[in-house]
Design a protein around this motif. Structure first.
Motif, PDB file in Angstrom:
ATOM      1  N   UNK A   1       0.831  -1.209   0.000  1.00 36.60           N
ATOM      2  CA  UNK A   1       0.000   0.000   0.000  1.00 36.60           C
ATOM      3  C   UNK A   1       0.869   1.264   0.000  1.00 36.60           C
ATOM      4  N   UNK A   2       1.892   1.246   0.845  1.00 37.61           N
ATOM      5  CA  UNK A   2       2.806   2.397   0.890  1.00 37.61           C
ATOM      6  C   UNK A   2       3.507   2.563  -0.461  1.00 37.61           C
ATOM      7  N   UNK A   3       3.918   1.452  -1.039  1.00 33.76           N
ATOM      8  CA  UNK A   3       4.607   1.495  -2.335  1.00 33.76           C
ATOM      9  C   UNK A   3       3.708   2.110  -3.408  1.00 33.76           C
ATOM     10  N   UNK A   4       2.428   1.764  -3.390  1.00 37.13           N
ATOM     11  CA  UNK A   4       1.507   2.319  -4.388  1.00 37.13           C
ATOM     12  C   UNK A   4       1.367   3.834  -4.217  1.00 37.13           C
ATOM     13  N   UNK A   5       1.476   4.307  -2.984  1.00 36.90           N
ATOM     14  CA  UNK A   5       1.445   5.771  -2.760  1.00 36.90           C
ATOM     15  C   UNK A   5       2.678   6.422  -3.387  1.00 36.90           C
ATOM     16  N   UNK A   6       3.830   5.785  -3.212  1.00 37.97           N
ATOM     17  CA  UNK A   6       5.046   6.316  -3.851  1.00 37.97           C
ATOM     18  C   UNK A   6       4.889   6.284  -5.373  1.00 37.97           C
ATOM     19  N   UNK A   7       4.356   5.152  -5.870  1.00 42.05           N
ATOM     20  CA  UNK A   7       4.179   5.031  -7.321  1.00 42.05           C
ATOM     21  C   UNK A   7       3.335   6.184  -7.855  1.00 42.05           C
ATOM     22  N   UNK A   8       2.203   6.442  -7.198  1.00 44.23           N
ATOM     23  CA  UNK A   8       1.300   7.492  -7.665  1.00 44.23           C
ATOM     24  C   UNK A   8       1.964   8.871  -7.542  1.00 44.23           C
ATOM     25  N   UNK A   9       2.675   9.076  -6.453  1.00 47.80           N
ATOM     26  CA  UNK A   9       3.285  10.391  -6.219  1.00 47.80           C
ATOM     27  C   UNK A   9       4.371  10.692  -7.258  1.00 47.80           C
ATOM     28  N   UNK A  10       5.062   9.653  -7.720  1.00 43.00           N
ATOM     29  CA  UNK A  10       6.157   9.884  -8.669  1.00 43.00           C
ATOM     30  C   UNK A  10       5.729   9.784 -10.127  1.00 43.00           C
ATOM     31  N   UNK A  11       4.491   9.345 -10.348  1.00 42.54           N
ATOM     32  CA  UNK A  11       4.042   9.117 -11.727  1.00 42.54           C
ATOM     33  C   UNK A  11       4.105  10.386 -12.573  1.00 42.54           C
ATOM     34  N   UNK A  12       3.862  11.525 -11.946  1.00 44.80           N
ATOM     35  CA  UNK A  12       3.762  12.782 -12.704  1.00 44.80           C
ATOM     36  C   UNK A  12       5.073  13.556 -12.768  1.00 44.80           C
ATOM     37  N   UNK A  13       6.117  13.018 -12.162  1.00 44.66           N
ATOM     38  CA  UNK A  13       7.354  13.803 -12.065  1.00 44.66           C
ATOM     39  C   UNK A  13       8.332  13.400 -13.168  1.00 44.66           C
ATOM     40  N   UNK A  14       8.825  14.390 -13.871  1.00 45.93           N
ATOM     41  CA  UNK A  14       9.769  14.125 -14.953  1.00 45.93           C
ATOM     42  C   UNK A  14      11.169  13.893 -14.392  1.00 45.93           C
ATOM     43  N   UNK A  15      11.879  13.010 -15.050  1.00 45.72           N
ATOM     44  CA  UNK A  15      13.300  12.858 -14.716  1.00 45.72           C
ATOM     45  C   UNK A  15      13.568  11.978 -13.519  1.00 45.72           C
ATOM     46  N   UNK A  16      12.559  11.258 -13.063  1.00 43.99           N
ATOM     47  CA  UNK A  16      12.784  10.320 -11.966  1.00 43.99           C
ATOM     48  C   UNK A  16      11.788   9.178 -12.100  1.00 43.99           C
ATOM     49  N   UNK A  17      12.262   7.947 -11.901  1.00 43.58           N
ATOM     50  CA  UNK A  17      11.394   6.773 -12.051  1.00 43.58           C
ATOM     51  C   UNK A  17      11.354   5.990 -10.748  1.00 43.58           C
ATOM     52  N   UNK A  18      10.148   5.703 -10.295  1.00 38.36           N
ATOM     53  CA  UNK A  18       9.977   4.841  -9.123  1.00 38.36           C
ATOM     54  C   UNK A  18      10.139   3.393  -9.576  1.00 38.36           C
ATOM     55  N   UNK A  19      10.826   2.591  -8.766  1.00 33.44           N
ATOM     56  CA  UNK A  19      11.108   1.204  -9.140  1.00 33.44           C
ATOM     57  C   UNK A  19       9.909   0.315  -8.842  1.00 33.44           C
ATOM     58  N   UNK A  20       9.270  -0.190  -9.892  1.00 33.03           N
ATOM     59  CA  UNK A  20       8.103  -1.056  -9.725  1.00 33.03           C
ATOM     60  C   UNK A  20       8.550  -2.517  -9.661  1.00 33.03           C
ATOM     61  N   UNK A  21       7.625  -3.384  -9.265  1.00 35.10           N
ATOM     62  CA  UNK A  21       7.977  -4.805  -9.265  1.00 35.10           C
ATOM     63  C   UNK A  21       8.116  -5.260 -10.716  1.00 35.10           C
ATOM     64  N   UNK A  22       9.120  -6.087 -10.997  1.00 37.94           N
ATOM     65  CA  UNK A  22       9.352  -6.521 -12.376  1.00 37.94           C
ATOM     66  C   UNK A  22       8.207  -7.408 -12.878  1.00 37.94           C
ATOM     67  N   UNK A  23       8.063  -7.514 -14.189  1.00 38.97           N
ATOM     68  CA  UNK A  23       7.045  -8.371 -14.784  1.00 38.97           C
ATOM     69  C   UNK A  23       7.202  -9.800 -14.267  1.00 38.97           C
TER      70      UNK A  23
END
Ligand code: PLP
Length: 397
Positions: A289-311
């Motif tokens: 749940x916390x990770x999904x908050x980070x994912x959403x927060x970083x989705x709109x920011x240019x020049x930085x990628x949040x590390x998601x779980x691999x396929x």
């Protein structure tokens, strides 16, 4: 100073309701943790014998699907012993990622062997199977007796230690296939990935053995602790024997049939671990749940990628990581400082191990990805209790 306000704001948003300081990873000691450790104290069963050690191992088997779990004093010693039991010895080389915690290489060195560093994978931040295959093709040869050697150093290549970075499974299926082609035993460093699965199989269960850690900063802690997972009955027996001074079972005689180790996990530590394993599902849910908050927060920011779980993977999201684009790499240190000023504990990724003076002479393939990630990755506060509404005992196992 470079402007990293957008990133700061994203982190502040995720941690809006969280206490300060927001630590990188603090344990959750709830449920029966206190009762079980008190039970050890009350009964004086605090050391290397006692019912919690076996219970802890049984719970680990249930969670991971491994046939055997051998509880060890810490993850580093577990790696040392697993490599020793896999036949790694003086003068050997062992392949491992350069982008890892130093314990991965230290456990190799503790066996008087040399780490041989392989590059990382941008997708997973773990060992890159392509870099591995290329390196093996480039430097190995077979001796007449079939021994795999590094032609450049003349040393035997004895094993491979892939690692699952921040709990995200590396491409372990392909890595295991490459290792198989070369007849290399795989010992997985799954220290960070308890609760992480790849293609439905728990990390640490793809090779001959895998190691998990229960250090204070891991998803579940014994204070200090580790375990070796394996499906091999004979290996499990040998690991248990070697971790308990290699003493032959006897009512009173001291007969030791090998130079063993005093590596068994004490009951007191196992009790603390048992308390947490009872609510590991709640820990994993909160961290997701916390990770999904980070994912959403970083989705709109240019020049930085949040590390998601691999396929194909299900991650435990042990530590959230963001990767700055090369164009923003110079913002890393100002960002770390600004976060520290706000009492938000963040860390750069480990310095690639071949850049440490202790390992600078070690053999290695080309390492461009690891060196690049080494300049650009930041870990952010990831404790389960930072997840809003977290109640560890509401959904017990
Ligand atoms: C924590 C960790 C270890 C070592 O575990 P300890 O229990 O601290 O000895 C080994 N490898 C990696 C990748 C780790 O994160």
């Amino acid at each position: 100073m470079a402007n990293c306000d957008d990133i700061l704001q994203a982190v502040e948003n995720v941690l809006a309701d969280a206490e300060r300081p927001a630590l990188l990873h603090a344990p959750t000691l709830a449920g029966n943790c206190a009762a079980y450790t008190a039970q050890c104290v009350d009964t004086a069963w605090v050391s290397t014998a006692g019912a919690f050690v076996t219970r802890f191992e049984d719970m680990l088997c249930e969670i991971t699907g491994a046939q055997h779990a051998v509880a060890i004093v810490n993850g580093t010693c577990a790696l040392h012993l697993a490599l020793h039991a896999a036949g790694v010895g003086p003068g050997d080389e062992v392949l491992c990622p350069t982008l890892s915690f130093v314990a991965t290489a230290n456990a190799i060195a503790h066996n008087h062997a040399t780490p041989h560093f392989i590059d990382s994978d941008t997708l997973t931040m773990g060992l890159c199977p392509d870099a591995l295959a290329q390196r093996l093709a480039a430097v190995t040869a077979r001796e007449d007796d079939g021994t795999l050697i590094n032609r450049e150093t003349g040393r035997r290549i004895a094993a491979l230690v892939p690692m699952h970075a921040f709990g995200h499974p590396c491409r372990i299926d392909v890595i295991a296939q490459v290792a198989e082609v070369y007849g290399l035993p795989v010992i997985e460093d799954a220290a960070e990935s308890l609760g992480s699965f790849y293609s439905g199989t728990h990390t640490g269960c793809f090779g001959r053995a895998g190691v998990v850690s229960f250090n204070g900063n891991k998803i579940v802690t014994c204070g200090g602790g580790g375990a070796i997972l394996t499906d091999d009955d004979a290996l499990a027996d040998r690991l248990k024997h070697l971790s308990t001074t290699a003493k032959r079972p006897h009512p009173y005689e001291y007969v030791h049939d090998a130079v063993g180790y005093n590596y068994r996990l004490p009951n007191l530590n196992a009790a603390l671990g048992c308390g947490q394993l009872e609510y590991i599902d709640a820990l994993l849910n909160a961290k997701r749940k916390l990770a999904m908050r980070y994912r959403d927060a970083f989705a709109q920011i240019d020049g930085v990628a949040w590390q998601d779980e691999p396929a194909g993977a299900r991650s435990n999201f042990w530590l959230n990581a963001v990767v700055l684009d090369e164009s923003r790499a110079d913002q890393r240190d100002p960002l770390l400082q600004a976060l520290a000023d706000r009492k938000i504990q963040a860390r750069p990724v480990w310095r690639p191990l071949h850049q440490l003076p202790i390992y600078e002479g070690a053999p290695r393939g080309p390492l461009p990805v690891a060196e690049s990630l080494g300049r650009r990755v930041i870990n952010l506060p990831s404790s389960a209790h930072l997840s809003p509404g977290f109640d560890p005992t509401a959904t017990g196992r």
